[in-house]
Design a protein around this motif. Structure first.
Motif, PDB file in Angstrom:
ATOM      1  N   PRO A  93       0.807  -1.228   0.000  1.00 40.59           N
ATOM      2  CA  PRO A  93       0.000   0.000   0.000  1.00 40.59           C
ATOM      3  C   PRO A  93       0.842   1.280   0.000  1.00 40.59           C
ATOM      4  CG  PRO A  93      -0.831  -1.576   1.605  1.00 40.59           C
ATOM      5  CD  PRO A  93       0.479  -2.111   1.138  1.00 40.59           C
ATOM      6  N   THR A  94       1.979   1.259   0.677  1.00 40.48           N
ATOM      7  CA  THR A  94       2.812   2.455   0.725  1.00 40.48           C
ATOM      8  C   THR A  94       3.393   2.769  -0.649  1.00 40.48           C
ATOM      9  OG1 THR A  94       3.406   2.012   3.031  1.00 40.48           O
ATOM     10  CG2 THR A  94       4.810   3.519   1.805  1.00 40.48           C
ATOM     11  N   PRO A 150      10.052  -7.934  -6.417  1.00 40.33           N
ATOM     12  CA  PRO A 150       8.863  -8.213  -7.245  1.00 40.33           C
ATOM     13  C   PRO A 150       7.621  -7.489  -6.751  1.00 40.33           C
ATOM     14  CG  PRO A 150      10.061 -10.240  -6.808  1.00 40.33           C
ATOM     15  CD  PRO A 150      10.681  -9.190  -5.943  1.00 40.33           C
ATOM     16  N   THR A 151       7.510  -7.306  -5.441  1.00 40.10           N
ATOM     17  CA  THR A 151       6.358  -6.589  -4.888  1.00 40.10           C
ATOM     18  C   THR A 151       6.335  -5.151  -5.372  1.00 40.10           C
ATOM     19  OG1 THR A 151       6.336  -7.976  -2.903  1.00 40.10           O
ATOM     20  CG2 THR A 151       5.230  -5.848  -2.763  1.00 40.10           C
ATOM     21  N   ILE A 152       7.506  -4.523  -5.450  1.00 43.23           N
ATOM     22  CA  ILE A 152       7.586  -3.150  -5.942  1.00 43.23           C
ATOM     23  C   ILE A 152       7.096  -3.073  -7.384  1.00 43.23           C
ATOM     24  CG2 ILE A 152       9.152  -1.255  -6.509  1.00 43.23           C
ATOM     25  CD1 ILE A 152      10.918  -2.154  -4.186  1.00 43.23           C
ATOM     26  N   ILE A 153       7.580  -3.990  -8.221  1.00 42.90           N
ATOM     27  CA  ILE A 153       7.190  -3.989  -9.639  1.00 42.90           C
ATOM     28  C   ILE A 153       5.710  -4.276  -9.790  1.00 42.90           C
ATOM     29  CG2 ILE A 153       7.428  -5.251 -11.813  1.00 42.90           C
ATOM     30  CD1 ILE A 153       9.620  -3.259 -11.375  1.00 42.90           C
ATOM     31  N   TYR A 154       5.211  -5.308  -9.097  1.00 43.09           N
ATOM     32  CA  TYR A 154       3.793  -5.660  -9.235  1.00 43.09           C
ATOM     33  C   TYR A 154       2.892  -4.538  -8.739  1.00 43.09           C
ATOM     34  CZ  TYR A 154       5.510 -10.420  -9.975  1.00 43.09           C
ATOM     35  OH  TYR A 154       6.159 -11.522 -10.466  1.00 43.09           O
ATOM     36  N   THR A 155       3.285  -3.908  -7.644  1.00 42.85           N
ATOM     37  CA  THR A 155       2.471  -2.803  -7.124  1.00 42.85           C
ATOM     38  C   THR A 155       2.425  -1.648  -8.110  1.00 42.85           C
ATOM     39  OG1 THR A 155       3.048  -3.398  -4.846  1.00 42.85           O
ATOM     40  CG2 THR A 155       2.185  -1.179  -5.232  1.00 42.85           C
ATOM     41  N   LYS A 156       3.581  -1.283  -8.647  1.00 41.38           N
ATOM     42  CA  LYS A 156       3.628  -0.185  -9.612  1.00 41.38           C
ATOM     43  C   LYS A 156       2.876  -0.546 -10.888  1.00 41.38           C
ATOM     44  CE  LYS A 156       7.727   2.231  -7.989  1.00 41.38           C
ATOM     45  NZ  LYS A 156       7.043   3.537  -7.909  1.00 41.38           N
ATOM     46  N   ARG A 209       0.608   4.081  -2.800  1.00 41.30           N
ATOM     47  CA  ARG A 209       0.245   5.462  -2.494  1.00 41.30           C
ATOM     48  C   ARG A 209       1.252   6.448  -3.086  1.00 41.30           C
ATOM     49  NH1 ARG A 209       0.227   4.941   2.442  1.00 41.30           N
ATOM     50  NH2 ARG A 209       2.172   5.970   3.032  1.00 41.30           N
ATOM     51  N   LEU A 210       2.530   6.129  -2.967  1.00 37.53           N
ATOM     52  CA  LEU A 210       3.567   6.997  -3.522  1.00 37.53           C
ATOM     53  C   LEU A 210       3.483   7.051  -5.047  1.00 37.53           C
ATOM     54  CD1 LEU A 210       6.599   5.938  -1.278  1.00 37.53           C
ATOM     55  CD2 LEU A 210       5.282   8.065  -1.150  1.00 37.53           C
ATOM     56  N   THR A 211       3.166   5.901  -5.657  1.00 42.03           N
ATOM     57  CA  THR A 211       3.070   5.856  -7.119  1.00 42.03           C
ATOM     58  C   THR A 211       1.854   6.630  -7.609  1.00 42.03           C
ATOM     59  OG1 THR A 211       4.093   3.652  -7.057  1.00 42.03           O
ATOM     60  CG2 THR A 211       3.072   4.339  -9.122  1.00 42.03           C
ATOM     61  N   TYR A 212       0.730   6.471  -6.940  1.00 47.14           N
ATOM     62  CA  TYR A 212      -0.464   7.246  -7.295  1.00 47.14           C
ATOM     63  C   TYR A 212      -0.186   8.740  -7.173  1.00 47.14           C
ATOM     64  CZ  TYR A 212      -3.894   3.452  -7.669  1.00 47.14           C
ATOM     65  OH  TYR A 212      -4.614   2.360  -8.082  1.00 47.14           O
ATOM     66  N   ARG A 213       0.505   9.114  -6.099  1.00 46.48           N
ATOM     67  CA  ARG A 213       0.809  10.527  -5.884  1.00 46.48           C
ATOM     68  C   ARG A 213       1.692  11.067  -7.009  1.00 46.48           C
ATOM     69  NH1 ARG A 213       3.222  11.789  -0.147  1.00 46.48           N
ATOM     70  NH2 ARG A 213       1.162  10.917   0.374  1.00 46.48           N
TER      71      ARG A 213
END
Length: 239
Positions: free
Chosen positions: A4-5, A93-99, A8-12
């Motif tokens: 989620p963090t 992988p979590t960073i990539i999948y989240t983005k 949120r940063l990517t959406y922002r």
């Protein structure tokens, strides 16, 4: 596989004032043109297909995909803030999948929703044209987001390369060179739209089975390689 963090940063980053204006400009233009066409020409299925195919799917969707996909990762690599992100106890992988999820969501909202609205304005969804092109926009959003997220991860000139692919390869070569259409996200998504519409107004040069396989393969490979590249950046930062 979702943080989620990071989301949120990517959406922002993607929905900041500057990018939000760019992301919103094309959908508003599409709807405005659709209103003008409906007023001047009336409800016509062929005209609706031409506008949605030529302006929405061929131009708006890939450009929004470029902005969302490259913007999800590229700026952090360019300004070096990715080192701070990678220093956190978050799996790569979590960073990539989240983005990727964020990029897909933003691309879908700013492309599929206005496509649906424009379709209903143009001909009230006659022959399922509005729904068909909306489904095509949704499908294309996934592949574009993965491709352009990869470009944002591997190149500092991701936006340029993305626009070259979207506007030169797909729009120019795709319309002039028949063989190039096989390697076109636009044509793959049109194959899905053709199945949804069930008529002759939406057509594709690629069969549905081939298009589905290519969409899945490109999305998976692009996401996987972006993860590998991010792991390389981690090692370089640690060294």
């Amino acid at each position: 596989m979702y943080d989620p963090t990071v989301a949120r940063l990517t959406y922002r980053a993607l929905l900041g004032r500057r990018r939000a204006l760019i992301l919103g400009a094309l959908p508003l233009l599409l709807i405005a043109i659709s209103v003008a066409v409906r007023v001047l020409a009336g409800a016509d299925d062929q005209t609706a297909a031409d506008v949605l195919g030529g302006l929405a799917l061929a131009t708006m969707v890939p450009i929004i995909g470029v902005i969302a996909g490259t913007g999800a990762m590229g700026p952090e690599i360019d300004d070096g803030s990715v080192v701070y992100l990678l220093s956190k106890p978050i799996k790569r992988p979590t960073i990539i999948y989240t983005k990727l999820i964020v990029a897909i969501a933003v691309t879908m909202v700013f492309s599929a929703v206005p496509t649906l609205i424009a379709g209903f304005v143009l001909n009230g969804n006659g022959q399922q044209i509005a729904v068909a092109y909306t489904v095509a926009a949704l499908v294309a959003s996934i592949a574009y987001a993965a491709l352009f997220l990869l470009l944002g991860t591997v190149s500092r000139h991701a936006v340029v390369f993305g626009l070259v692919y979207a506007l030169v390869w797909e729009a120019l070569f795709g319309s002039l060179v028949p063989g190039a259409r096989t390697l076109s996200v636009q044509q793959w998504s049109l194959a899905v739209a053709q199945k949804v519409s069930g008529g002759d107004l939406v057509t594709s040069d690629v069969g549905l089975t081939t298009a589905t396989i290519l969409l899945v393969v490109v999305t998976v490979l692009a996401t996987w390689y972006a993860g590998q590249k991010l792991r390389t950046l981690t090692l370089a930062g640690e060294e």
